[in-house]
Design a protein around this motif. Structure first.
Motif, short mmCIF file in Angstrom:
data_model
loop_
_atom_site.label_atom_id
_atom_site.label_comp_id
_atom_site.label_asym_id
_atom_site.label_seq_id
_atom_site.Cartn_x
_atom_site.Cartn_y
_atom_site.Cartn_z
N GLY A 23 -12.80 3.76 6.66
CA GLY A 23 -11.72 4.57 7.02
C GLY A 23 -11.80 6.20 7.64
O GLY A 23 -10.89 6.63 8.01
N ASN A 24 -13.04 6.53 7.28
CA ASN A 24 -13.66 7.73 7.92
C ASN A 24 -14.89 7.78 8.62
O ASN A 24 -15.68 8.67 8.27
CB ASN A 24 -13.75 8.75 6.63
CG ASN A 24 -13.59 9.93 6.78
OD1 ASN A 24 -13.34 10.61 7.95
ND2 ASN A 24 -14.52 10.97 6.18
N LYS A 25 -14.89 6.74 9.13
CA LYS A 25 -16.42 6.53 9.90
C LYS A 25 -16.26 7.17 11.10
O LYS A 25 -15.42 7.01 11.82
CB LYS A 25 -16.45 5.12 10.05
CG LYS A 25 -16.95 4.04 8.90
CD LYS A 25 -17.26 2.77 9.22
CE LYS A 25 -17.75 2.23 7.99
NZ LYS A 25 -18.12 0.43 8.17
N ARG A 26 -17.49 7.85 11.37
CA ARG A 26 -17.72 8.68 12.57
C ARG A 26 -19.23 8.70 12.77
O ARG A 26 -20.20 8.25 11.97
CB ARG A 26 -17.16 9.95 12.33
CG ARG A 26 -17.73 10.78 11.02
CD ARG A 26 -17.10 11.98 10.57
NE ARG A 26 -17.75 12.51 9.70
CZ ARG A 26 -17.74 12.45 8.32
NH1 ARG A 26 -16.93 11.32 7.72
NH2 ARG A 26 -18.41 13.13 7.46
N ASN A 27 -19.76 9.02 13.99
CA ASN A 27 -21.06 9.39 14.32
C ASN A 27 -21.11 10.76 14.64
O ASN A 27 -20.14 11.37 15.34
CB ASN A 27 -21.46 8.51 16.00
CG ASN A 27 -21.62 7.36 15.65
OD1 ASN A 27 -21.40 6.65 14.56
ND2 ASN A 27 -22.14 6.72 16.73
N GLU A 28 -22.02 11.39 14.20
CA GLU A 28 -22.34 13.00 14.22
C GLU A 28 -23.80 13.19 14.93
O GLU A 28 -24.54 12.52 15.06
CB GLU A 28 -22.42 13.74 12.83
CG GLU A 28 -21.26 13.61 12.41
CD GLU A 28 -20.93 14.18 10.87
OE1 GLU A 28 -21.90 14.87 10.68
OE2 GLU A 28 -19.85 14.21 10.12
N THR A 29 -23.50 14.52 15.51
CA THR A 29 -24.69 15.16 16.16
C THR A 29 -25.95 15.21 15.11
O THR A 29 -25.75 15.48 13.69
CB THR A 29 -24.52 16.41 16.47
OG1 THR A 29 -23.22 16.77 17.35
CG2 THR A 29 -25.62 17.24 16.81
#
Ligand SMILES: [Zn+2]
Length: 113
Positions: A23-29
Motif C-alpha cells: 500500500g505504500n511501496k516505492r523506489n527511492e534514491t
C-alpha cells in the motif's frame, strides 16, 4: 548519510531502492555514507551520466563554456612517467631512477626535478 545526486536513481529497479510495505511501496534514491563516482556524489556511472544529461548544459554555461582551445605549450608539458629504460638495461649498468619526466610536445626526456 547522503543521497545519490542522480536524477533518475529512483527509477532503477533494485532491491536496495525499494522502501515501504504493502500500500505504500516505492523506489527511492540511494542513500549511503559514501559513493564512488563523481567525487562521491553518485552511486553509479549511470547516475552520473543521468545528472549530466539533465544539468550538464546549464552547468557548463554557468561555469564557463570553452570557446577557444586550451593550449598545452612546451613549457608546461612535462609529465612524470615510469622510466621505461629500466626494462632494457643491462644488469650491471648504472642505476636508473624509477621515474623520468617526458615532454608531451617535444618527446624530450629529463630527470625528475
Ligand atoms: Zn544513484
Amino acid at each position: 548519510m547522503k543521497y545519490c545526486q542522480g536524477t533518475m536513481c529512483h527509477t532503477y529497479d533494485t532491491k536496495d531502492r525499494k522502501k515501504g510495505s504493502k500500500g505504500n511501496k516505492r523506489n527511492e534514491t540511494r542513500k549511503r555514507t559514501s559513493f564512488y563516482y563523481g567525487n562521491g556524489n553518485f552511486c553509479s556511472l549511470n547516475c552520473q551520466t543521468d545528472w549530466f544529461n539533465t544539468h550538464g548544459d546549464n552547468a557548463i554555461n554557468h561555469f564557463g563554456r570553452v570557446e577557444k582551445p586550451i593550449i598545452l605549450t612546451e613549457e608546461n608539458a612535462w609529465n612524470r612517467r615510469y622510466n621505461y629504460h629500466r626494462w632494457h638495461r643491462e644488469p650491471e649498468s648504472e642505476q636508473l631512477s624509477e621515474y623520468i619526466e617526458v615532454n608531451m610536445i617535444t618527446r624530450e626526456e629529463r630527470d625528475c626535478e
